[in-house]
Design an enzyme around this catalytic site. Structure first.
Site, PDB file in Angstrom:
ATOM      1  N   GLU A  86       0.836  -1.209   0.000  1.00 33.93           N
ATOM      2  CA  GLU A  86       0.000   0.000   0.000  1.00 33.93           C
ATOM      3  C   GLU A  86       0.870   1.257   0.000  1.00 33.93           C
ATOM      4  OE1 GLU A  86      -1.259   2.166   3.826  1.00 33.93           O
ATOM      5  OE2 GLU A  86      -2.687   0.518   3.566  1.00 33.93           O
ATOM      6  N   ASP A 142      -5.558  -3.742  -1.971  1.00 38.55           N
ATOM      7  CA  ASP A 142      -5.512  -2.292  -2.187  1.00 38.55           C
ATOM      8  C   ASP A 142      -4.133  -1.861  -2.643  1.00 38.55           C
ATOM      9  OD1 ASP A 142      -4.459  -2.877   0.364  1.00 38.55           O
ATOM     10  OD2 ASP A 142      -5.024  -0.907   1.162  1.00 38.55           O
TER      11      ASP A 142
END
Length: 377
Positions: A86, A142
């Site tokens: 991330e 993500d």
């Protein structure tokens, strides 16, 4: 203080100090039906863009010095100096917003060399300097989305077609491993392992802060076999359906195996450090309905739901832990800007956080303002 477009433009032309040491100024205009402002005078918008680009480059340079190593590792200094997929994705997006092609390439090379250790093209989610290697090979979806999106955009911005090829590999792996159908919804599983229907009580389990809404249209051409438009719509629908407790907030982790969404059994029932990214990603997408974002904007400011950035118990609505830092407040200021046209408080533009995560959220928010919401400066 809010100014007319003409008066604001006169002040801007006087000098760049307006944005290098930010003041509160913005153009007038009707509130939009969707997230974002209406059309602006082209000359004014061009000047605003040029000034904010130059200012953002200075903010990025300070961020890069503090949180990015010489070899391209984005460092979470409040969490044992670990690095995450991330964080690498965020670093790539910030370098892209600053037009820093050299830093982008350095961050990408570290990411590919140290995290792309799986049998597919996805990334190990955590690298620990104490071990000098990736310590968990499961992916975080993500992070994969952020990295792939940054690569796809950089291929055009920096004319580097090899970035598009790398993005395509990642997006196809996402489509194969974590973009799944569940009833009438299309889901983004948080990881390739551990979140499916058989892995969790009342599974599957999702995290709605993993939906980077604005990325999906750019990823769709790279892996058209996945229903990216359906994924976007499912995220918005689940946000609307996940209104838990008196504050009507989604928990960070949500189980979808029951008759309706519910806080996941093996995770704290709270809206916290994950959830605060939801309004950031909603504000990033100009097609999001205003009312979807407005419920999060109400968490900071006047009104019964307000209380400032905090970890919130979704069952009782009580504040479990305040979240100090300019970056967290900046996310909510961005939400108010996108929904109501409120001017961003100058101190949020100029006050840097000392920790990686809030400072990252602050710069991401500023980059969104720079790119399409400059009327809120």
């Amino acid at each position: 203080m809010r100014l007319t477009r003409r008066a604001g433009l006169q002040r801007i032309v006087v000098g760049c100090a307006m944005l290098c040491a930010p003041q509160a100024w913005a153009s007038d205009g009707a509130a939009p039906a969707m997230v974002g402002g209406g059309p602006r005078d082209v000359e004014t918008a061009t000047i605003l863009s040029n000034l904010s680009q130059n200012w953002f480059k200075g903010e990025w340079a300070a961020y890069r010095t503090k949180f990015v190593s010489a070899d391209g590792r984005v460092i979470d200094n409040a969490n044992g100096d670990v690095s995450h997929s991330e964080g690498q994705g965020y670093g790539l997006l910030l370098a892209l917003s600053a037009g820093d092609a050299a830093a982008f390439d350095t961050i990408w090379r570290w990411t590919a060399g140290h995290l792309q250790k799986r049998s597919d093209a996805l990334f190990a989610w955590k690298w620990d300097p104490r071990d000098g290697k990736a310590v968990d090979l499961n992916n975080a979806s993500d992070g994969d989305v952020l990295i792939a999106w940054a690569l796809a955009k950089a291929a055009k911005r920096f004319a580097r077609q090899e970035y598009e090829a790398e993005a395509r590999r990642v997006v196809r792996a996402l489509a194969a491993k974590v973009v799944v159908a569940h009833g009438k919804d299309v889901l983004l599983l948080p990881g390739a392992a551990g979140f499916g229907a058989g892995d969790q009580p009342a599974g599957p389990v999702v995290n709605l802060s993993y939906w980077v809404f604005a990325a999906f249209p750019d990823l769709a051409p790279l892996a058209p076999q996945a229903d990216w438009a359906g994924l976007r719509q499912s995220g918005l629908r689940l946000l609307d359906a996940s209104r838990f407790g008196p504050r009507r907030l989604p928990s960070d982790w949500i189980a979808l195996g029951g008759t309706s969404p519910a806080p996941a059994a093996r995770f704290p029932a709270q809206f916290g450090y994950d959830g605060i990214r939801i309004p950031l990603y909603l504000a990033q997408d100009p097609g999001v309905p205003r009312e979807t974002l407005a419920r999060f904007a109400a968490l900071d400011g006047p009104g019964p739901l307000a209380g400032g950035p905090a970890v919130i118990d979704t069952g009782t609505g009580a504040i479990r832990q305040p979240m100090p830092g300019s970056g967290y407040r900046m996310v909510y200021a961005l939400a108010r800007c996108a929904t109501s046209g409120d001017t961003i408080p100058p101190q949020l533009l100029s006050t840097r956080d000392t920790d990686y995560y809030p400072e990252t959220l602050r710069l991401l928010s500023i980059s969104i303002v720079q790119e399409r919401l400059s009327q809120c400066l």
